[in-house]
Structure formats: structure tokens, C-alpha cells
Design a protein around this motif. Structure first.
Motif, PDB file in Angstrom:
ATOM      1  N   TYR A 210      76.280  -7.354  59.033  1.00  0.00           N
ATOM      2  CA  TYR A 210      76.261  -6.161  59.107  1.00  0.00           C
ATOM      3  C   TYR A 210      77.365  -5.363  57.171  1.00  0.00           C
ATOM      4  O   TYR A 210      78.215  -5.580  57.484  1.00  0.00           O
ATOM      5  CB  TYR A 210      75.193  -4.900  59.176  1.00  0.00           C
ATOM      6  CG  TYR A 210      74.204  -3.990  58.716  1.00  0.00           C
ATOM      7  CD1 TYR A 210      72.715  -3.975  58.627  1.00  0.00           C
ATOM      8  CD2 TYR A 210      74.867  -2.971  58.363  1.00  0.00           C
ATOM      9  CE1 TYR A 210      72.462  -3.349  58.417  1.00  0.00           C
ATOM     10  CE2 TYR A 210      73.915  -2.005  57.539  1.00  0.00           C
ATOM     11  CZ  TYR A 210      72.591  -2.383  57.603  1.00  0.00           C
ATOM     12  OH  TYR A 210      72.385  -0.802  56.640  1.00  0.00           O
TER      13      TYR A 210
ATOM     14  N   GLU B 148      69.895 -10.908  65.338  1.00  0.00           N
ATOM     15  CA  GLU B 148      70.359  -9.266  64.934  1.00  0.00           C
ATOM     16  C   GLU B 148      71.689  -9.092  65.805  1.00  0.00           C
ATOM     17  O   GLU B 148      71.652  -8.220  65.121  1.00  0.00           O
ATOM     18  CB  GLU B 148      69.581  -8.246  65.293  1.00  0.00           C
ATOM     19  CG  GLU B 148      67.695  -8.306  65.090  1.00  0.00           C
ATOM     20  CD  GLU B 148      66.890  -7.957  65.892  1.00  0.00           C
ATOM     21  OE1 GLU B 148      65.986  -6.836  64.977  1.00  0.00           O
ATOM     22  OE2 GLU B 148      66.690  -7.739  67.090  1.00  0.00           O
TER      23      GLU B 148
ATOM     24  N   GLN C  57      65.869 -11.666  68.080  1.00  0.00           N
ATOM     25  CA  GLN C  57      66.928 -11.176  68.479  1.00  0.00           C
ATOM     26  C   GLN C  57      68.711 -11.171  68.350  1.00  0.00           C
ATOM     27  O   GLN C  57      69.644 -11.196  68.559  1.00  0.00           O
ATOM     28  CB  GLN C  57      66.790 -10.529  69.826  1.00  0.00           C
ATOM     29  CG  GLN C  57      67.846 -10.034  70.807  1.00  0.00           C
ATOM     30  CD  GLN C  57      67.672  -9.456  72.463  1.00  0.00           C
ATOM     31  OE1 GLN C  57      66.407 -10.779  73.148  1.00  0.00           O
ATOM     32  NE2 GLN C  57      67.732  -8.910  73.605  1.00  0.00           N
TER      33      GLN C  57
ATOM     34  N   TRP D 234      69.110  -8.090  55.787  1.00  0.00           N
ATOM     35  CA  TRP D 234      68.847  -7.188  55.566  1.00  0.00           C
ATOM     36  C   TRP D 234      68.565  -6.020  54.799  1.00  0.00           C
ATOM     37  O   TRP D 234      68.562  -6.458  53.612  1.00  0.00           O
ATOM     38  CB  TRP D 234      70.741  -6.326  56.554  1.00  0.00           C
ATOM     39  CG  TRP D 234      71.098  -7.262  57.723  1.00  0.00           C
ATOM     40  CD1 TRP D 234      72.231  -7.290  57.793  1.00  0.00           C
ATOM     41  CD2 TRP D 234      71.148  -7.246  58.930  1.00  0.00           C
ATOM     42  NE1 TRP D 234      72.592  -8.123  58.601  1.00  0.00           N
ATOM     43  CE2 TRP D 234      71.481  -7.726  59.607  1.00  0.00           C
ATOM     44  CE3 TRP D 234      69.863  -5.897  59.327  1.00  0.00           C
ATOM     45  CZ2 TRP D 234      71.900  -7.815  60.924  1.00  0.00           C
ATOM     46  CZ3 TRP D 234      69.853  -6.496  60.925  1.00  0.00           C
ATOM     47  CH2 TRP D 234      70.453  -7.010  61.323  1.00  0.00           C
TER      48      TRP D 234
ATOM     49  N   ARG E 109      68.685  -0.739  60.654  1.00  0.00           N
ATOM     50  CA  ARG E 109      69.232  -1.824  60.417  1.00  0.00           C
ATOM     51  C   ARG E 109      67.966  -3.075  61.652  1.00  0.00           C
ATOM     52  O   ARG E 109      66.892  -2.726  61.872  1.00  0.00           O
ATOM     53  CB  ARG E 109      69.460  -2.112  61.563  1.00  0.00           C
ATOM     54  CG  ARG E 109      71.689  -1.877  60.966  1.00  0.00           C
ATOM     55  CD  ARG E 109      72.447  -2.214  61.724  1.00  0.00           C
ATOM     56  NE  ARG E 109      73.625  -1.743  61.192  1.00  0.00           N
ATOM     57  CZ  ARG E 109      74.655  -2.548  61.988  1.00  0.00           C
ATOM     58  NH1 ARG E 109      74.262  -3.459  62.814  1.00  0.00           N
ATOM     59  NH2 ARG E 109      75.874  -1.710  61.813  1.00  0.00           N
ATOM     60  N   LYS E 110      66.886  -3.737  59.505  1.00  0.00           N
ATOM     61  CA  LYS E 110      65.715  -4.245  59.845  1.00  0.00           C
ATOM     62  C   LYS E 110      66.014  -5.518  59.090  1.00  0.00           C
ATOM     63  O   LYS E 110      66.222  -5.655  57.545  1.00  0.00           O
ATOM     64  CB  LYS E 110      64.366  -3.366  59.784  1.00  0.00           C
ATOM     65  CG  LYS E 110      64.404  -2.094  60.028  1.00  0.00           C
ATOM     66  CD  LYS E 110      63.560  -1.579  59.514  1.00  0.00           C
ATOM     67  CE  LYS E 110      62.763   0.170  60.364  1.00  0.00           C
ATOM     68  NZ  LYS E 110      61.685   0.273  60.206  1.00  0.00           N
TER      69      LYS E 110
END
Length: 285
Positions: A220, A215, A212, A283, A258-259
Motif C-alpha cells: 500500500y 488485501e 482477502q 488501492w 483501504r479499498k
């Protein structure tokens, strides 16, 4: 960055109230002035400056017995406990994967440069991977640990002994954060190009929390994280295997585009410790 007050005694820390959970005293962000660091360097006695080297990075030889209860509220428990749940997350101990990651970053196998990048080490402890990034040209390096005591008495002195000859150019590129990953995710909007972390996947809970945090903090779409970890932490439930399961479960039920994807970079089987790995999270493109 402008110079901020750096506190090693009873002086108040300077805190950016927009980025810090003011209701939780541990969730602090420090930025250090050159004057304060120079003062600290001259205050260090001969005992404090005794160092050893791990993976090309100098570290002070800090013993738990060197800390007083005034300096560290849980100092007495450090002699018998590596981790104190909810209080201390193991930052004073040098864990094996920190050296693994440093050696990889210094090797020909490392296929990227730190030049001009912003870097964050999550759960830094000694901070040797982040110091490696700093010495290799990172534009800014953030050292994060759960405990401010670790930053004060271990991480920052380690930065000083490695940057002693170039403090005027290295230190202004450093920032120091303490606090829980969840607090920092919620209260600080800063993102970075590269996240480094080692031996932070030691439980299921810490694995989920680190995912988390990454992330929230990883830029990104081109940012990436490098994590050094045991494949499995026996008796604890964490490790690379658990990380794979956490990611699979998290993203199989999510419509978020977004993974993070996991790539294995290096496996270390030296017979000295459990099987260890370096993995990359990036990403999905």
C-alpha cells in the motif's frame, strides 16, 4: 537470500517457522539453493525435458500418468478430476487465462515495467505469468500454489527450463510457497508490488479468498494486481462479475479506508472459450 535446503525426496524441507503454519504441513515456504537446482537439472531425463511453448514461455510436458502415488498422493485422481475440493486446486492443468495474461504482459498495451519490482503469482500452477515477470527484470518473484506437489513437479522445472542459460542470476530471485491463502495471509507478513493470478475466481469461495489474500499481500498504496479470468464460470458461480459483487458488498459495509478498486484492462472474445478478461485491482487513492 541465503541458500536453503530444497527437498525432492525424503530430506526435510527448510521452513521459516515465524512465517509458516507449523500445524499444517502444506503451508510451507521454500527457498532453493543454486546447488540443489543444478542437481535437479542434471537429474532430469530426456522425457522430463520435453517442452512446449505457450505465450513465449517454455513449459515441460507433464502428464498425470508420469506421477506416482509416492510423488503425489492424489495422482490417480488427476486422470479424471481437474479439481479435488480441499485437496487439489487444479495446478497441473494449464488454464486458458494464463496465456492471455502472458500475452498482455508482453504486449505494447502493458503500461508498466517489472524492473525492480517484487511479484507474487497466486495459484501459479505452471507459473508462466510469473516466469514472464522474472524474465522481464523483477527483483523477486514468489510462486504460490495450494499444492507443494505442483511446485515440485511442474512450477520449478518450468522455471529451470526457462532460466537454464541464466540460472545464476534468475534463480536467486525466486521463492516458492505452498499452502492455503488464508494460512499464508495469517502467518507471513511479506507484501509485494504486483500480484498476478489467473483462473482463480472459479467459485464464489475462491473469489472471496483471493480478495482477502490480495488485501494482505499487496503493498500500500501503490501496489496492484492483474487477474486473468472468465467473466463468468458457468455452473460454478465465480468470475469477474462475481468479483465485482464481492468488492461492492465488502466495501459498502466497511469504514476501512483501504479499498481495492477494479478496472477492466482487456476483454477477449475469440469464440474458443467463454468471454475472458484481464482486470486490475489497485488501492483507492
Amino acid at each position: 537470500m541465503s541458500g536453503f535446503c530444497f527437498d525432492f525426496g525424503d530430506q526435510p524441507e527448510t521452513v521459516d517457522k515465524e512465517e509458516v503454519d507449523t500445524e499444517r504441513p502444506d503451508a510451507l515456504q521454500w527457498e532453493i539453493s543454486l546447488q540443489e537446482l543444478d542437481k535437479l537439472l542434471h537429474q532430469m531425463g530426456e522425457e522430463d525435458l520435453k517442452t512446449r511453448t505457450e505465450a513465449g514461455v517454455r513449459m515441460i510436458q507433464l502428464r498425470a500418468s508420469m506421477l506416482t502415488p509416492e510423488e503425489c498422493a492424489f495422482a490417480g485422481e488427476l486422470k479424471t478430476s481437474d479439481i479435488i475440493n480441499g485437496v487439489y486446486e487444479g495446478g497441473f492443468k494449464l488454464w486458458s487465462c494464463a496465456g492471455d495474461l502472458c500475452r498482455y504482459l508482453q504486449s505494447d498495451a502493458c503500461d508498466f515495467t517489472f524492473e525492480g519490482k517484487t511479484v507474487l503469482e497466486a495459484g501459479c500452477g505452471h507459473g508462466i505469468p510469473a516466469i514472464t515477470a522474472l524474465l522481464r527484470g523483477s527483483r523477486e518473484v514468489i510462486f504460490q500454489d495450494y499444492n507443494k506437489e505442483v511446485l515440485q513437479h511442474l512450477t520449478i522445472p518450468n522455471v529451470i527450463v526457462n532460466g537454464k542459460k541464466n540460472c545464476s542470476t534468475l534463480i536467486p530471485r525466486c521463492r516458492f510457497w505452498s499452502g492455503d491463502w488464508r494460512d499464508l495471509s495469517n502467518k507471513c507478513s511479506t507484501t509485494v508490488d504486483i500480484i498476478l493470478s489467473t483462473d482463480t475466481l472459479y467459485t464464489i469461495q475462491s473469489t472471496k479468498a483471493l480478495v482477502q489474500f490480495i488485501e494482505h499481500k499487496l503493498s500500500y498504496p501503490n501496489g496492484f494486481a492483474l487477474i486473468g479470468s472468465k467473466t463468468l464460470y458457468f455452473g460454478c458461480g465465480g468470475g469477474i462479475t462475481e468479483l465485482e459483487e464481492v468488492l461492492e458488498k465488502k466495501y459498502s459495509q466497511s469504514e476501512n479506508t483501504r479499498k481495492l478498486i477494479l478496472t477492466r484492462v482487456l476483454k477477449i472474445e475469440d469464440g474458443v472459450d467463454n468471454v475472458r478478461e484481464i482486470i486490475k485491482l489497485s488501492w483507492k487513492q
